[in-house]
Design a protein around this motif. Structure first.
Motif, PDB file in Angstrom:
ATOM      1  N   ASP A 179       0.845  -1.193   0.000  1.00  0.00           N
ATOM      2  CA  ASP A 179       0.000   0.000   0.000  1.00  0.00           C
ATOM      3  C   ASP A 179       0.886   1.251   0.000  1.00  0.00           C
ATOM      4  O   ASP A 179       1.874   1.296   0.748  1.00  0.00           O
ATOM      5  N   PRO A 180       0.549   2.246  -0.825  1.00  0.00           N
ATOM      6  CA  PRO A 180      -0.533   2.298  -1.816  1.00  0.00           C
ATOM      7  C   PRO A 180      -0.323   1.263  -2.927  1.00  0.00           C
ATOM      8  O   PRO A 180       0.809   0.964  -3.284  1.00  0.00           O
ATOM      9  N   ASP A 181      -1.422   0.768  -3.446  1.00  0.00           N
ATOM     10  CA  ASP A 181      -1.397  -0.305  -4.437  1.00  0.00           C
ATOM     11  C   ASP A 181      -0.740   0.194  -5.734  1.00  0.00           C
ATOM     12  O   ASP A 181      -1.281   1.085  -6.401  1.00  0.00           O
ATOM     13  N   PRO A 182       0.402  -0.355  -6.101  1.00  0.00           N
ATOM     14  CA  PRO A 182       1.076   0.117  -7.321  1.00  0.00           C
ATOM     15  C   PRO A 182       0.341  -0.279  -8.589  1.00  0.00           C
ATOM     16  O   PRO A 182       0.687   0.193  -9.669  1.00  0.00           O
ATOM     17  N   ARG A 183      -0.674  -1.139  -8.468  1.00  0.00           N
ATOM     18  CA  ARG A 183      -1.431  -1.553  -9.656  1.00  0.00           C
ATOM     19  C   ARG A 183      -2.559  -0.584  -9.991  1.00  0.00           C
ATOM     20  O   ARG A 183      -3.250  -0.765 -10.992  1.00  0.00           O
ATOM     21  N   VAL A 231       1.387   9.730 -17.473  1.00  0.00           N
ATOM     22  CA  VAL A 231       2.167  10.187 -16.325  1.00  0.00           C
ATOM     23  C   VAL A 231       1.508   9.767 -15.013  1.00  0.00           C
ATOM     24  O   VAL A 231       2.173   9.353 -14.063  1.00  0.00           O
ATOM     25  N   TRP A 232       0.178   9.864 -14.953  1.00  0.00           N
ATOM     26  CA  TRP A 232      -0.534   9.591 -13.704  1.00  0.00           C
ATOM     27  C   TRP A 232      -1.123   8.186 -13.645  1.00  0.00           C
ATOM     28  O   TRP A 232      -1.890   7.870 -12.732  1.00  0.00           O
ATOM     29  N   GLY A 233      -0.735   7.335 -14.577  1.00  0.00           N
ATOM     30  CA  GLY A 233      -1.176   5.944 -14.509  1.00  0.00           C
ATOM     31  C   GLY A 233      -0.412   5.178 -13.453  1.00  0.00           C
ATOM     32  O   GLY A 233       0.183   5.749 -12.537  1.00  0.00           O
ATOM     33  N   VAL A 234      -0.416   3.866 -13.576  1.00  0.00           N
ATOM     34  CA  VAL A 234       0.302   3.045 -12.597  1.00  0.00           C
ATOM     35  C   VAL A 234       1.796   3.326 -12.694  1.00  0.00           C
ATOM     36  O   VAL A 234       2.297   3.780 -13.720  1.00  0.00           O
ATOM     37  N   GLU A 235       2.510   3.081 -11.598  1.00  0.00           N
ATOM     38  CA  GLU A 235       3.965   3.288 -11.589  1.00  0.00           C
ATOM     39  C   GLU A 235       4.605   2.333 -12.592  1.00  0.00           C
ATOM     40  O   GLU A 235       4.549   1.114 -12.425  1.00  0.00           O
ATOM     41  N   ASP A 236       5.212   2.906 -13.612  1.00  0.00           N
ATOM     42  CA  ASP A 236       5.706   2.061 -14.689  1.00  0.00           C
ATOM     43  C   ASP A 236       6.826   2.784 -15.424  1.00  0.00           C
ATOM     44  O   ASP A 236       7.015   4.000 -15.282  1.00  0.00           O
ATOM     45  N   TRP A 237       7.555   2.014 -16.240  1.00  0.00           N
ATOM     46  CA  TRP A 237       8.524   2.640 -17.121  1.00  0.00           C
ATOM     47  C   TRP A 237       7.839   3.639 -18.051  1.00  0.00           C
ATOM     48  O   TRP A 237       8.454   4.626 -18.452  1.00  0.00           O
TER      49      TRP A 237
END
Length: 613
Positions: free
Chosen positions: A379-383, A506-512
């Protein structure tokens, strides 16, 4: 000057030339001789056939090789040889130099009439000096070792000319400049020293200064360049030369003093402006200097000559000149899989920290036999997206992740395969390079982000795909997002599709993809000053969000986002301080240093040559 697309071997061209000669068809014979010369300019059989053609054509043989606006290089070289044979070697030498400037890696001048001492006696020394300067103008400084043989004949000409005219200052200086480029530094020093002794001049002192600098004699180089200023205080390029030499010697304050003196005389002089911004960035690392330099380059497209200061400053820096290496357990696992083909067979990887979906997807596609176990309850959920967005790229199912958008078209895959690479000279160059993706549909650009094609079968592609698949995937994502910057550019920025889509990413899930989208926005700010305030706010907000989440759990993209913020024009001081702190969260790992070594090899394909006088 043009090339010939037929590309028959020189031996076959000679056979056809001789057949044409036997039938009296001199025009076709000339065409085949020119084609053979273009492929083998020093082959004796080519020159024997050319001599037969001259015997058959008589005084009109030279007219068989006419010059026009897009003359074939073989035609130009053939005409050069015929002019020399007709007693006009100066004209012939000018044509050979033109061929050398067109293709400097080919030994166009390596023929007896150029290297014989008689030529130096027949040429006016001023003419010889101009020829050597023309060769230098098209040659890097120094010439790579592999390319020196192609210019060796001109150095022989210089030796012969200096022997015949040992007291000609301009010739000695020009010969020194060529010798320096070809690695003959002691010879360059001797010739330049003699040149300024017999004929003191500004350009002679500049040549001597460069020769001393190549020899590692910095004090002598600075003395020579300072004497050049005394000859002509209005040549501000020499001020920049002195500043660069001082900076290379670690004397940055003195270097900036010389640049300030130049700018006081002319604030818009290109060499001084480029050098000033480079040195100020070298002093404090503030990206504002590089942004100002990029603005100057954009506003002054007709500079006196090409500069490499911006590219030199950006080279190797995160996001300014290259994508940052992927970090975290998945990236480490990927590199181990590539290093050991058997590692993925029945092996399980336990992931106790959040993993970017692009990283996880790359891992499972690279090593299908690898079992991935992920911890729950983070948490917070990275998905989940960090803010509500209009589109999602990924679909999670238990411990797996799948693309949530369709695959791109074959055309889109091929275009990005031709463009994608992990390094670029500087952000504006990256923006320009992505224009080839401008006509792709939005669905294709989004599809490339989660369905990256295989790396191309080029030398660069084999390095990327074979040694670090993550680096190739990240490169594709970067260029796809740069392509989004060229999508519907007729739309005003604030309400544009390109801005809206990039913000969703930019504001989606934490990703490349987050990093790639942020880089596209940062690049837009470099290229378009009008969007800088907007981009700076977005980057600051995303950075602040990363910092808040990082207090609760690891954020794999945190360091990279911090570097992106540090590359952002007009970022607020508080955000810059936060980015500086986040960028120092952890030192480089051994694997990360290995990737940086890989990037250094990649940059061999993308090097920028900075020429000197």
């Amino acid at each position: 000057m043009a090339e010939d697309d037929r590309a028959l071997p020189a031996a076959e061209e000679l056979v056809l030339a001789r057949r044409a000669l036997d039938t009296g068809d001199l025009e076709h014979a000339a065409a085949h001789v020119a084609a053979a010369l273009a492929q083998a300019p020093t082959l004796p059989e080519v020159h024997e056939t050319l001599a037969r053609l001259v015997a058959a054509g008589g005084d009109g043989a030279v007219d068989l090789f006419p010059l026009h606006h897009h003359a074939f290089v073989g035609t130009v070289v053939a005409r050069a040889h015929l002019l020399a044979a007709a007693g006009r070697p100066a004209e012939g030498l000018d044509l050979l130099v033109a061929a050398t400037n067109h293709a400097p890696g080919t030994d166009w001048a390596g023929v007896p009439w150029v290297t014989t001492p008689d030529l130096a006696e027949r040429l006016d020394p001023d003419r010889t000096a101009r020829v050597l300067m023309q060769v230098c103008a098209a040659a890097p400084d120094p010439v790579p070792r592999a390319g020196r043989a192609a210019l060796a004949a001109y150095l022989t000409l210089a030796r012969n000319a200096v022997t015949v005219h040992p007291e000609h200052g301009l010739l000695l200086g020009a010969a020194s400049a060529l010798a320096r480029r070809l690695g003959e530094v002691p010879l360059a020093v001797r010739w330049a020293t003699r040149g300024v002794r017999v004929a003191p001049s500004k350009i002679g002192e500049v040549w001597l200064g460069y020769a001393y600098r190549s020899a590692g004699r910095t004090r002598d180089a600075l003395a020579a360049l300072t004497r050049a200023v005394a000859h002509d205080p209005d040549d501000l390029a020499v001020y920049a030369d002195i500043a660069g030499t001082l900076a290379d010697d670690g004397r940055l304050d003195e270097a900036l003093d010389w640049i300030d003196r130049a700018l006081a005389r002319d604030p818009s002089f290109d060499c001084a402006v480029h050098t000033a911004h480079r040195l100020r960035h070298q002093r404090d690392g503030d990206v504002a200097h590089l942004v100002a330099l990029a603005d100057f380059v954009r506003d002054h497209p007709d500079d006196s000559h090409e500069h490499g200061d911006l590219a030199e400053c950006c080279r190797g820096l995160p996001w300014l000149g290259q994508v940052t290496p992927a970090d975290g357990p998945v990236a480490d696992a990927l590199r181990r899989v590539v290093a050991d083909d058997h590692l993925g067979l029945g092996v399980a990887v336990r992931l106790d920290v959040p993993v970017p979906p692009s990283a996880l997807r790359t891992l499972v596609t690279t090593a299908p036999g690898l079992r991935v176990e992920m911890a729950d309850g983070v948490d917070p959920d990275p998905r989940e997206p960090r803010r509500p967005t209009a589109r999602r790229l990924w679909r999670y199912t238990d411990t797996t992740v799948e693309p949530a958008v369709p695959a791109p078209s074959p055309e889109a895959c091929e275009r990005v395969r031709q463009l994608a690479h992990p390094a670029w000279p500087h952000p504006p160059a990256a923006y320009d390079g992505a224009v080839g993706l401008a006509t792709l549909d939005l669905s294709d650009l989004l599809g490339l982000l989660v369905h990256p094609p295989e790396a191309p079968s080029t030398a660069l592609g084999r390095v990327l795909g074979g040694q670090d698949p993550a680096l190739w995937v990240r490169s594709v994502q970067v260029w796809a997002c740069l392509g989004l910057l060229h999508h519907r550019t007729d739309e005003p920025w604030d309400d544009s599709t390109r801005r809206r889509v990039l913000l969703d990413l930019v504001w989606g899930v934490e990703d490349w993809v987050t990093e790639a989208a942020l880089f596209a926005l940062v690049t837009a700010a470099w290229v378009h000053p009008a969007v800088r305030a907007d981009v700076a706010r977005v980057v600051a907000d995303r950075l602040d969000d990363v910092a808040q989440v990082a207090r609760l759990r690891p954020v794999p993209i945190a360091v990279s986002v911090a570097h992106l913020a540090l590359a952002t024009p007009d970022l607020a001081p508080g955000a810059r301080a936060l980015a500086t702190a986040l960028a120092g969260i952890r030192p480089p790992t051994t694997d990360a240093r290995g990737v940086r070594a890989l990037l250094n090899r990649v940059r061999r394909f993308l090097g920028t040559v900075v020429r000197r006088r």
